[in-house]
Design an enzyme around this catalytic site. Structure first.
Site: not given
Ligand code: NAD
Length: 440
Positions: A216, A250
């Site tokens: 997602e 998102c």
């Molecule tokens: P985030 O930084 O919280 O990361 C998401 C998860 O990935 C966390 O649990 C984090 O610990 C893990 N993570 C981070 N780096 C990692 C790595 N190197 N290896 C393994 N795991 C790792 O969140 P984010 O990515 O900044 O979230 C924002 C993004 O998510 C935006 O692009 C947003 O559009 C997208 N998003 C999508 C949805 C959806 O439902 N499609 C919903 C919310 C957010």
């Protein structure tokens, strides 16, 4: 639920797998009990959870209940109402060469042990909605909340074990090292919500074990505004959708595409809509959230120079406050148009007409959502038919994801797979094909 300092990922997965193998998670009664307990947790501790969301994101209590707590409760209720019907085996016609006495059907089998990795922007909803779908499907589940929303993460770590079957549900708190260690284990499905860079890391790790993934992800969700539309109504709906959670959604409208004349008129309507929502000083509005951390505040502040400020533009780094901002005269090549904004900045980009808007959208990554404001049925049909996006909102941003009977998910760069309602059962189950023919 055991903390990672005392239990290693391999031990957690082995423990949960033993529970799954015992058959405990399969009966519908076990599944519905877990869902009811989760519901009880949310209704009993709603205020504690809302406080955690305020600490992490300055989320108002109204917003916390609407978009996270009550949202999840509704999804639980919908699932409880329909689960037996969704799980019913579906018969399939049998070809003549197998004889009259043969029957065939599909049935949903739980997958086993599922990993759910959640992001920080809706740290409760985006952790619990996949969790409840995985439980409703009869799986054991490891959940990993985001370290960037630490108050919500620790609230979930404290509360979930009080309500759920701890032999079948484990929560692991932590950041990259903890997630990397989890990803080395063999899961039967990985459900990841977050950005595409990490999405690729997750998919690579999953490939080692041939584990299916749901990703997602996000991206730039465009808004097309047609000429001769009621711009006051458009602006009100756009501003609500865009500035919810300070733009950190998102499916937030990322940018507006419209013709130059409409753009001019929309500017003032948007400024008015922002004032209607948050007053003349949004910094003091209890309904307006904060940027998650300084890194994102700095990233967003650097984007403010990408156009002429129609409204907003102010920031207060100490408070992680960034005003709801509308930028006009934004060039497609400007910094704000390069990546998902994920913050309270709404650029308006002009195109001569509908054909150019369709080309503009199709020249870029497939978005998670496309929003269209027009009175013309032909324009709606053309945008629906000639573009590809995870979801399509005609006249209302964000709301499609509140319809539990619609699949929620992306396409291309915005992700793969979907969930919510019965689509969560599809995601977290294997649809097994069964053929039966008596010996005599
Ligand atoms: P985030 O930084 O919280 O990361 C998401 C998860 O990935 C966390 O649990 C984090 O610990 C893990 N993570 C981070 N780096 C990692 C790595 N190197 N290896 C393994 N795991 C790792 O969140 P984010 O990515 O900044 O979230 C924002 C993004 O998510 C935006 O692009 C947003 O559009 C997208 N998003 C999508 C949805 C959806 O439902 N499609 C919903 C919310 C957010």
């Amino acid at each position: 639920m055991i903390h990672p300092t005392t239990e290693q990922p391999a031990d957690i997965v082995a423990r949960l797998r033993a529970t799954f193998r015992s058959g405990r998670t399969k009966p519908v009664e076990w599944r519905t009990t877990q869902l009811r307990r989760l519901r009880e947790m949310l209704t009993t501790h709603g205020d504690d959870i809302a406080q955690a969301l305020y600490a992490d994101l300055g989320k108002s209590s109204t917003e916390a209940f609407r978009t996270e707590i009550d949202f999840t409760v509704r999804e639980i209720d919908h699932t409880l109402d329909h689960l037996s019907e969704w799980l019913r085996p579906e018969s399939a016609p049998v070809p003549a060469h197998l004889g009259d006495d043969a029957t065939a059907w599909t049935q949903y089998d739980p997958l086993g042990v599922v990993l759910v990795i959640a992001p920080w922007n809706y740290p409760v909803q985006l952790l619990l909605t996949p969790l409840l779908g995985a439980l409703a499907s009869g799986n054991a589940v490891v959940v990993k909340p985001s370290e960037l929303a630490p108050a919500a993460s620790s609230a979930m770590a404290r509360l979930l074990p009080q309500y759920l079957d701890t032999d079948a549900v484990a929560l692991v708190e932590g950041a990259v090292p903890e997630t990397t260690a989890l990803l080395a284990e063999h899961f039967d499905h990985i459900f990841y919500t977050g950005n595409g860079v990490v999405g690729r890391i997750v998919m690579r790790a999953a490939a080692e074990h041939l584990t299916p993934v749901t990703l997602e992800l996000g991206g730039k969700s465009p808004v097309f505004v047609d000429r001769d539309t009621d711009l006051s109504a458009v602006a009100a709906r756009l501003a609500r959708g865009k500035f919810l959670n300070a733009g950190q959604t998102c499916v937030a409208p990322d940018y507006v595409l419209t013709d130059p004349t409409t753009a001019r008129a929309l500017e003032s309507e948007l400024a008015r809509a922002v004032e209607d929502l948050f007053g003349t000083e949004p910094q003091h509005s209890p309904e307006y959230g904060r940027i998650v951390n300084e890194r994102h505040f700095d990233r967003l502040s650097a984007l403010l120079a990408s156009g002429r400020t129609v409204t907003g533009g102010a920031g207060d780094r100490a408070e992680k406050y960034l005003a709801p901002t509308v930028l006009a005269d934004v060039a497609p090549g400007s910094p704000v148009m390069q990546e998902e904004i994920f913050g309270p900045i709404l650029p308006i980009v002009t195109v001569p007409g509908l054909d150019d808007a369709i080309d503009f959208i199709n020249d870029r990554d497939k978005p998670l959502a496309l929003y269209v404001f027009t009175d013309s049925a032909t324009t709606r049909e053309r945008l629906a038919a000639e573009t590809s996006s995870g979801g399509l909102g005609l006249g209302l941003p964000l709301a499609h994801l509140t319809v539990s009977d619609l699949p929620f998910g992306g396409v291309g760069e915005s992700g793969m797979g979907s969930y919510h309602g019965r689509y969560s059962i599809e995601t977290f189950s294997h649809r097994k094909a069964v053929l039966s023919k008596p010996l005599a």
